[in-house]
Write an enzyme that holds these catalytic residues in place. Structure first.
Site, PDB file in Angstrom:
ATOM      1  N   CYS A  72       0.816  -1.225   0.000  1.00  8.75           N
ATOM      2  CA  CYS A  72       0.000   0.000   0.000  1.00  8.75           C
ATOM      3  C   CYS A  72       0.848   1.273   0.000  1.00  8.75           C
ATOM      4  CB  CYS A  72      -0.983   0.000   1.161  1.00  8.75           C
ATOM      5  SG  CYS A  72      -0.248  -0.056   2.807  1.00  8.75           S
ATOM      6  N   ASP A 295      -7.220   5.679  -1.765  1.00  5.86           N
ATOM      7  CA  ASP A 295      -6.859   4.497  -0.989  1.00  5.86           C
ATOM      8  C   ASP A 295      -6.434   3.382  -1.941  1.00  5.86           C
ATOM      9  OD1 ASP A 295      -6.746   2.295   0.684  1.00  5.86           O
ATOM     10  OD2 ASP A 295      -8.540   2.839   1.812  1.00  5.86           O
ATOM     11  N   HIS A 297      -6.068   0.274  -1.227  1.00  5.98           N
ATOM     12  CA  HIS A 297      -6.462  -1.041  -0.710  1.00  5.98           C
ATOM     13  C   HIS A 297      -7.648  -1.652  -1.453  1.00  5.98           C
ATOM     14  CE1 HIS A 297      -4.064   0.775   2.514  1.00  5.98           C
ATOM     15  NE2 HIS A 297      -3.749  -0.471   2.832  1.00  5.98           N
TER      16      HIS A 297
END
Length: 350
Positions: A72, A295, A297
């Site tokens: 990440c 993000d 993820h």
């Protein structure tokens, strides 16, 4: 090209702000909502969104074919670097179109594909991380990503970036100006070591004390919303300045919130790598007491385009940004700016 962008549902913040009213700043551009809502969303959707990918060719020396769970911070760094290169090559005012191909943008995007042939791929960043003491398949910190970029930029003959990492929170402007004036030198081969190094680079984010900084820079009018940032000349090269900071001890110290938001007002800002422990995000704006982020993820299928001039790019653009309260973020961040040349000094962030 697909005609729609993707979005994700794992927004971390509780009590997100109303996205349709108020003022929001994105990388030096301010929008008044609701009248500027369409322009705001177009700006957001034009940023490159890098996420976890699966089923890519195994990273050299391993059987790793997916970075979910450890990549990440690398993906957040890729988003930040992609923004810097888009600003340099296309200008801050460039906007993505799902129906119109831009050859320069395609070239930018090709730098981040999941293959060892791409200059800033997950593969090459992970391999550079081995020399920094990060075994393949382990989580990177912002400083590790910054150091990997510094090594890889040497081989990028197109952008000829100077990547400067401010170690120990010290920025020496004379050194940076001197670096920018040196001609770009590129080695033909990228050397990597597949055995973890016994030495590790010092991470500024590991310091227990609180260090505060402020970067005073001359406003670069050529980096305005509608103009392209200058290309390297015979005298100067573009700089990517990464400043790892710890703005608090166990929690973010809110006395730094206004200074942190002020970074996004700078036209040179290309974002901040931060987030929560082991949950990295790319921050690229603010709205009130919330930061705006992408993000990484979300796990998507790896692209294997047959033609780098025609990359199916919808999965690299996100329809909806996330929001997080500033007091919820981890105090360890990396603040990043780019410019053809930086002018100024460093003092306390207040």
């Amino acid at each position: 090209m697909a005609a729609s962008t993707l979005s994700y549902d794992n927004v971390m913040s509780s009590g997100s702000p109303d996205p349709s009213t108020g003022s929001v700043v994105v990388l030096g551009c301010q929008y008044q909502l609701p009248q500027d809502y369409a322009a705001y969303m177009k700006d957001v959707q034009s940023r490159i969104w890098c996420t976890y990918r699966k089923n890519f060719k195994a990273i050299s020396g391993s059987q790793i074919t997916c970075d979910a769970g450890w990549g990440c911070c690398v993906r957040s760094g890729q988003m930040l670097l992609a923004q810097a290169i888009v600003s340099k090559q296309l200008g801050r005012g460039w906007r993505w179109s799902p129906t119109k191909e831009d050859p320069v943008y395609m070239k930018v995007l090709s730098l981040f594909l999941d293959t060892s042939a791409s200059d800033y791929s997950l593969h090459l960043i992970a391999l550079q991380g081995v020399d920094l003491g990060r075994p393949l398949g382990t989580w990177f910190g912002p400083n590790n990503v910054a150091q990997a970029f510094k090594k890889l930029a040497v081989h990028d003959t197109w952008n000829q970036l100077v990547v400067h990492v401010a170690m120990d929170m010290l920025v020496v402007m004379d050194d940076i100006v001197a670096e920018c004036r040196q001609p770009h030198r590129c080695a033909h081969d990228i050397e990597v070591t597949l055995e973890p190094s016994t030495s590790s680079s010092s991470s500024t984010a590991s310091h227990d004390h609180i260090v505060t900084m402020q970067l005073h820079m001359r406003k670069n009018t050529q980096a305005s919303n509608n103009q392209k940032m200058p290309s390297p000349t015979d005298n100067t090269r573009s700089i990517l300045l990464l400043i790892p900071l710890r703005l608090g001890q166990d929690h973010f110290n809110m006395q730094y919130s206004e200074g942190l938001k002020a970074c996004f007002d700078l036209p040179q800002c290309v974002g901040i790598i931060g987030g929560k422990p082991r949950h990295a995000l790319w921050f690229f704006g603010y709205k009130g007491d919330h930061l705006v982020f992408f993000d990484p993820h979300t796990t998507q299928q790896t692209l294997r385009p047959a033609d780098l001039c025609h990359i199916p790019d919808a999965s690299y653009h996100c329809h909806t940004p996330g929001y997080i309260r500033i007091n919820e973020m981890d105090p360890s961040v990396a603040v990043v700016t780019d410019s053809n040349i930086l002018y100024g000094s460093v003092s306390s962030l207040n």
